[in-house]
Design a protein around this motif. Structure first.
Motif, short mmCIF file in Angstrom:
data_model
loop_
_atom_site.label_atom_id
_atom_site.label_comp_id
_atom_site.label_asym_id
_atom_site.label_seq_id
_atom_site.Cartn_x
_atom_site.Cartn_y
_atom_site.Cartn_z
N ASP A 1 0.82 -1.22 0.00
CA ASP A 1 0.00 0.00 0.00
C ASP A 1 0.85 1.26 0.00
O ASP A 1 0.37 2.35 -0.33
CB ASP A 1 -0.93 0.02 1.23
CG ASP A 1 -2.03 -1.01 1.14
OD1 ASP A 1 -2.23 -1.57 0.04
OD2 ASP A 1 -2.69 -1.26 2.16
N CYS A 2 2.11 1.12 0.37
CA CYS A 2 3.00 2.28 0.41
C CYS A 2 3.38 2.75 -1.00
O CYS A 2 3.69 3.94 -1.20
CB CYS A 2 4.26 1.92 1.19
SG CYS A 2 5.43 3.26 1.41
N GLN A 3 3.36 1.84 -1.97
CA GLN A 3 3.84 2.21 -3.31
C GLN A 3 3.08 3.38 -3.94
O GLN A 3 3.71 4.36 -4.35
CB GLN A 3 3.81 0.99 -4.25
CG GLN A 3 4.33 1.34 -5.65
CD GLN A 3 4.33 0.15 -6.60
OE1 GLN A 3 4.26 -1.01 -6.15
NE2 GLN A 3 4.40 0.43 -7.89
N PRO A 4 1.75 3.33 -4.02
CA PRO A 4 1.05 4.46 -4.64
C PRO A 4 1.20 5.76 -3.84
O PRO A 4 1.16 6.85 -4.42
CB PRO A 4 -0.41 4.01 -4.69
CG PRO A 4 -0.53 2.92 -3.69
CD PRO A 4 0.80 2.25 -3.67
N VAL A 5 1.39 5.64 -2.54
CA VAL A 5 1.58 6.84 -1.71
C VAL A 5 2.89 7.53 -2.08
O VAL A 5 2.95 8.75 -2.26
CB VAL A 5 1.55 6.47 -0.21
CG1 VAL A 5 1.85 7.68 0.65
CG2 VAL A 5 0.21 5.86 0.17
N GLU B 1 4.55 7.08 -4.90
CA GLU B 1 4.43 7.54 -6.29
C GLU B 1 3.76 8.91 -6.34
O GLU B 1 4.18 9.80 -7.10
CB GLU B 1 3.63 6.53 -7.11
CG GLU B 1 4.39 5.25 -7.40
CD GLU B 1 3.54 4.21 -8.13
OE1 GLU B 1 2.32 4.44 -8.29
OE2 GLU B 1 4.09 3.17 -8.52
N SER B 2 2.73 9.10 -5.52
CA SER B 2 2.04 10.38 -5.45
C SER B 2 2.98 11.48 -4.97
O SER B 2 3.03 12.58 -5.54
CB SER B 2 0.83 10.28 -4.51
OG SER B 2 0.29 11.55 -4.23
N ALA C 1 8.04 2.05 -6.25
CA ALA C 1 7.60 3.41 -6.57
C ALA C 1 8.70 4.18 -7.29
O ALA C 1 8.44 4.91 -8.27
CB ALA C 1 7.18 4.15 -5.30
N SER D 1 8.90 2.88 -10.81
CA SER D 1 7.74 3.32 -11.59
C SER D 1 7.84 4.79 -11.98
O SER D 1 7.47 5.17 -13.09
CB SER D 1 6.47 3.09 -10.77
OG SER D 1 5.34 3.61 -11.44
N ARG E 1 -0.39 10.24 3.87
CA ARG E 1 -0.93 9.23 2.94
C ARG E 1 -1.68 9.88 1.79
O ARG E 1 -1.54 9.47 0.64
CB ARG E 1 -1.88 8.28 3.68
CG ARG E 1 -1.20 7.30 4.60
CD ARG E 1 -2.21 6.37 5.24
NE ARG E 1 -1.59 5.43 6.13
CZ ARG E 1 -1.08 4.25 5.75
NH1 ARG E 1 -1.14 3.91 4.48
NH2 ARG E 1 -0.52 3.45 6.64
N LYS F 1 -2.93 12.54 -1.02
CA LYS F 1 -2.28 13.50 -1.92
C LYS F 1 -2.51 14.93 -1.45
O LYS F 1 -1.61 15.77 -1.51
CB LYS F 1 -2.83 13.32 -3.34
CG LYS F 1 -2.15 14.16 -4.39
CD LYS F 1 -2.69 13.84 -5.77
CE LYS F 1 -1.98 14.64 -6.85
NZ LYS F 1 -2.50 14.33 -8.20
#
Length: 279
Positions: free
Chosen positions: A31-35, A37-38, A62, A65, A235, A237
């Protein structure tokens, strides 16, 4: 949403660290990856992780990516207090690099001191990793002032920075008074006092004057200080963006006096492995 192009940096031991970074504590797993990435998309370039956070793989994913040039990033990771013997430290470091998918990190730190650590041997091992080009710099977290004096005055370790809990409700005046003459910056973790700053009436009143939130005032207060960096966690954005907004806040002397009058003895991070803090 607007992104930020550049964040002011502090130069220390041959590296430049963005003064406002992004913390990832209590964001375990994928779950940390999209955070992250943002955060990277908004302009954060200083990412702080650790073995104990159990998210190095997600941070590495991240980073991969995002596809950003490696030399535009500052990546910090840390070894846990049960891995401070030289061989164990190397194993921990190797595992961190593998999980992060990196050839090197910018800063490798001791996360918490251990009562039985051999500080000269520990720091020598870290320095060898630096000489090998696998970390660009080394540092320590949560060291007491006597520990730091041993590391810096006796062992003469080339520490790039020291990371400790620091926010408007906890003084680090003694530590800063020791580090500043040596040109060693302080990295403030839990800079929002684990969310408490956001609801503080004094900070909110100052924020109203500057069209800013109480949390932004807390961060601005830290970044207003010579040689201080901050690594807030966020967390959402919107919160990540709001923290970047603290860079635009300029406090005046009245604001500083009001924040100076807040309690300065509130420590919120003191796990069982914590040392006996200085009085």
């Amino acid at each position: 949403m607007d992104t930020i192009d550049t964040i002011e940096t502090i130069e220390t031991q041959g590296i430049r660290i963005p003064r406002l970074g992004f913390g990832t504590f209590r964001m375990p797993g994928a779950d940390c990856q999209p955070v992250v990435e943002s955060a990277l998309a908004l302009g954060y370039r200083h990412i702080d992780t650790a073995t104990m956070y159990q998210n190095e793989e997600a941070v590495g994913a991240a980073l991969a990516s995002a596809g950003l040039a490696r030399d535009t990033l500052h990546i910090t990771t840390k070894a846990w207090h049960d891995s401070l013997q030289p061989d164990a430290l190397r194993r921990s470091f190797d595992s961190s690099l593998q999980r992060l998918r990196l050839d090197y990190v910018d800063l490798f730190m001791v996360h918490w001191p251990a009562p039985d650590m051999n500080l000269p041997a520990l720091l020598e091992t870290m320095q060898k990793l630096r000489e090998e080009g696998r970390t660009r710099a080394i540092g320590v977290c949560n060291f007491t002032l006597p520990m730091l004096k041993t590391a810096l005055d006796d062992v003469r370790a080339p520490l790039a920075c020291v990371q400790v809990e620091y926010h408007p409700f906890l003084s680090q005046a003694g530590l800063l008074g020791y580090l500043r003459p040596k040109g060693i910056p302080l990295v403030a973790y839990a800079p929002l006092a684990q969310g408490r700053a956001a609801s503080d009436p004094v900070l909110a009143k100052i924020g109203a004057k500057h069209d800013a939130s109480a949390a932004q005032i807390a961060l601005a207060w830290l970044l207003d200080q010579d040689g201080v960096m901050a690594i807030p966690k966020a967390r959402r954005k919107e919160s990540q963006q709001s923290n970047l907004g603290a860079l635009k806040v300029r406090l005046d002397d009245e604001d500083r006096r009001a924040i100076a009058a807040l309690p300065k003895d509130q420590r919120y991070v003191s796990p069982p492995c914590a040392p006996e803090w200085d009085a």
